[in-house]
Design an enzyme around this catalytic site. Structure first.
Site, PDB file in Angstrom:
ATOM      1  N   TYR A 468     -36.993  17.693 105.631  1.00 16.38           N
ATOM      2  CA  TYR A 468     -37.158  18.502 104.419  1.00 16.38           C
ATOM      3  C   TYR A 468     -35.995  19.472 104.223  1.00 16.38           C
ATOM      4  O   TYR A 468     -36.194  20.646 103.918  1.00 16.38           O
ATOM      5  CB  TYR A 468     -38.493  19.264 104.429  1.00 16.38           C
ATOM      6  CG  TYR A 468     -39.698  18.406 104.727  1.00 16.38           C
ATOM      7  CD1 TYR A 468     -39.770  17.082 104.288  1.00 16.38           C
ATOM      8  CD2 TYR A 468     -40.776  18.913 105.436  1.00 16.38           C
ATOM      9  CE1 TYR A 468     -40.874  16.298 104.552  1.00 16.38           C
ATOM     10  CE2 TYR A 468     -41.896  18.132 105.707  1.00 16.38           C
ATOM     11  CZ  TYR A 468     -41.943  16.825 105.258  1.00 16.38           C
ATOM     12  OH  TYR A 468     -43.052  16.042 105.521  1.00 16.38           O
ATOM     13  N   HIS A 469     -34.764  18.943 104.341  1.00 17.02           N
ATOM     14  CA  HIS A 469     -33.572  19.765 104.166  1.00 17.02           C
ATOM     15  C   HIS A 469     -32.604  19.157 103.153  1.00 17.02           C
ATOM     16  O   HIS A 469     -31.419  18.965 103.449  1.00 17.02           O
ATOM     17  CB  HIS A 469     -32.842  19.940 105.508  1.00 17.02           C
ATOM     18  CG  HIS A 469     -33.677  20.555 106.584  1.00 17.02           C
ATOM     19  ND1 HIS A 469     -33.410  20.384 107.922  1.00 17.02           N
ATOM     20  CD2 HIS A 469     -34.775  21.356 106.512  1.00 17.02           C
ATOM     21  CE1 HIS A 469     -34.305  21.051 108.634  1.00 17.02           C
ATOM     22  NE2 HIS A 469     -35.147  21.646 107.805  1.00 17.02           N
ATOM     23  N   PRO A 470     -33.042  18.858 101.928  1.00 18.66           N
ATOM     24  CA  PRO A 470     -32.104  18.316 100.938  1.00 18.66           C
ATOM     25  C   PRO A 470     -31.046  19.341 100.573  1.00 18.66           C
ATOM     26  O   PRO A 470     -31.317  20.540 100.491  1.00 18.66           O
ATOM     27  CB  PRO A 470     -33.004  17.989  99.738  1.00 18.66           C
ATOM     28  CG  PRO A 470     -34.170  18.915  99.887  1.00 18.66           C
ATOM     29  CD  PRO A 470     -34.396  19.040 101.370  1.00 18.66           C
TER      30      PRO A 470
END
Length: 553
Positions: A468-470
């Site tokens: 969850y690190h775009p």
């Protein structure tokens, strides 16, 4: 009713709340902050241990999902983004990792002048109050409180650190300080047992200022342009359409998916993408929505031979007791995200700074908070942190309610696949150390039979998940870089009075979770927007293994 403000900020997330606070410090200017979601005051957001609940609720999460990922067997990957005051800082895992110093030197080398580690460290310090007090690396007077949760009371946390040392890695006293490389305690954004989102740390203290207006439930449609100048934002609110005019600047802080989406809806982006979506091209900027990167990870799970894990706390009665204690005292297991030890290591000789990250958890469970199996277990989340695969964010229509097409293209690059093979083998070696002998049971996943390159690759394709690190979809870059969207002051190239300030602007992804560098970025950008001189660069030294060219540890 149309209104005029000096600054219009889109997105009250990790960056937007910081900007709203810092810009409204100047009583002479007016600031409007637009947020599509609502209040973050829910107990599920405020209680750290409940982190999996808001992350999976439509009320607080945009609910993005990728296109079928070609190198993950066509799986669609969940990509939660916060739709609430505080944005993703209100639904994330609260892990506080700045990244390695060399990550920011890499930014500068990529054309982001003024974003070296020496330039960024003072803003990390400005943002933070560290539980141990301020020093050359840590802040002591900032809005954002960081700590270690329950101080690793479960013996498995310390076993993980000791196992790393036994495997030949160093122990680090502070991975956000002088030395990231090694095993040590993990830090989280929690204050007094309560989640410290940017809404609570930055926005709430500023709400009484008469020059700050916050509008929730506001879905931004487009940036309003007059020629090549941004003059406002059109948004939907309560069934009506409003235009907020910006006398000075429009600032997009909607995140690595939301910001490029809004630019494209406004006719700013790759011409072929805009025309295919039925949007008139106002400013052809090929890098908008491209260069998308993320961290991919897997859960390495083992059975535990002693009944000391959190798996015993996943039944309804145990959860009730944890919640009741937290409500009454704001302490206990409800006051932590449970990721209390971690590690950053290098995958091989010739790698200058860590490119593999570990989050250790004294439980074996899924991200939705449910038990992975009956009995006791523990797990470590692991993945390569400097991926070379790149994807994109592209709108499909002129309608802001239509979600854009998101494709990360995970594992497209062979180096990323090789990185996961290293992760699997190095992790087995670490968990196999004597420190885990009193606790280690059978390997649940990947499973003892998954050993060859082909077997590891197949298991990764089936099981890898987003961390969850775009990031990186509106990158800062040099003037001669055709894919650079922004200049080093976060201004959109070729347009006036328009900036992007969030994790979309990263030229490359950092070695760690993204909330901390996003907050730092907003602190630094706020000074640029206000026309203030940047804080003096730091001369604090940074550890790099002296024999990194020839040794992995």
């Amino acid at each position: 009713m149309d209104q005029t403000f000096d600054y219009v900020i889109v997105g009250a997330g990790s960056a937007g709340c910081v900007l709203a606070n810092r810009l409204s410090e100047d009583e002479r200017v007016s600031v409007l902050l637009l947020e599509a979601g609502g209040s973050e005051r829910s107990i599920f957001i405020q209680m750290p241990t409940a982190l999996s609940i808001p992350m999976n609720m439509k009320r607080y999460n945009w609910g993005f999902e990728t296109e079928p990922e070609p190198y993950l067997n066509g799986r669609r990957i969940h990509c939660p983004r916060g739709k609430v005051l505080g944005g993703s800082s209100a639904i994330n895992g609260m892990v506080y990792v700045r990244g390695h110093a060399r990550d920011f030197d890499e930014w500068q080398a990529a054309g982001a002048a003024g974003w070296s580690y020496r330039d960024c460290l003072p803003y990390f310090r400005k943002a933070e109050t560290w539980m141990g007090g301020g020093d050359a690396y840590r802040g002591g007077e900032g809005p954002l409180y960081t700590c270690n949760g329950n101080e690793m009371r479960n013996p498995l946390y310390r076993a993980f650190i000791e196992a790393g040392k036994q495997a030949g890695y160093p122990e680090t006293a502070d991975y956000d300080g002088y030395q990231q490389e090694g095993f040590g305690a993990m830090h989280m954004t929690v204050k007094g047992g309560v989640r410290a989102s940017t809404a609570s740390a930055y926005l709430r203290p500023a709400l009484e200022r008469p020059n700050l207006t916050v509008v929730t439930g506001a879905l931004s449609e487009r940036v309003v342009l007059e020629g090549k100048r941004a003059v406002g934002v059109a948004y939907l609110k309560g069934g009506g359409r409003v235009t907020a005019k910006a006398a000075r600047e429009v600032i997009l802080a909607a995140g690595s998916i939301g910001s490029p989406q809004l630019l494209q809806l406004s006719g700013i982006g790759p011409g072929d993408v805009l025309r295919a979506a039925g949007v008139e091209v106002a400013h052809d900027l090929p890098g908008v929505g491209e260069n998308l990167r993320d961290h991919l990870e897997v859960y390495f799970q083992f059975r535990c031979t002693q009944p000391i894990t959190l798996n015993a706390k996943l039944n309804p009665w145990a959860k009730f007791l944890i919640g009741a204690r937290w409500i009454l005292f704001k302490d206990g297991l409800g006051a932590t995200n449970h990721f209390e030890s971690c590690a950053f290591i290098r995958s091989g000789a010739g790698v200058e700074w860590p490119d593999i990250q570990y989050h250790f958890l004294p439980a074996a469970m899924r991200y939705d908070g449910k038990a992975a199996f009956k009995g006791h277990g523990f797990q470590v989340h692991v993945g390569p942190n400097k991926p070379k695969s790149r994807g994109h964010v592209r709108i499909q229509s002129p309608e802001p309610r239509d979600k854009p097409r998101v494709l990360f293209n995970y594992l497209a690059h062979e180096d990323d696949r090789a990185g996961f093979r290293a992760c699997i083998r190095l992790t087995r070696e670490i968990i196999g150390q004597k420190a885990f002998d009193p606790y280690r049971g059978a390997e649940i996943q990947p499973g003892a039979g998954v050993t060859t390159d082909a077997a590891i690759d197949a298991w990764i394709r089936d099981n890898a998940e987003s961390a969850y690190h775009p990031s990186c979809t509106c990158k800062i870059g040099a003037a001669d870089d055709p894919m650079a969207v922004l200049d080093p002051e976060c201004r959109v190239r070729g347009l006036d009075a328009l900036r992007v300030v969030d994790s979309a602007v990263f030229p490359t992804i950092t070695n760690g979770n993204l909330n901390a560098p996003t907050i730092m970025l907003a602190e630094k950008a706020a000074d640029a927007i206000r026309g203030r001189a940047p804080l003096a660069p730091s001369n604090a030294p940074v550890y790099v293994a002296p024999d990194w060219q020839t040794k992995q540890r």
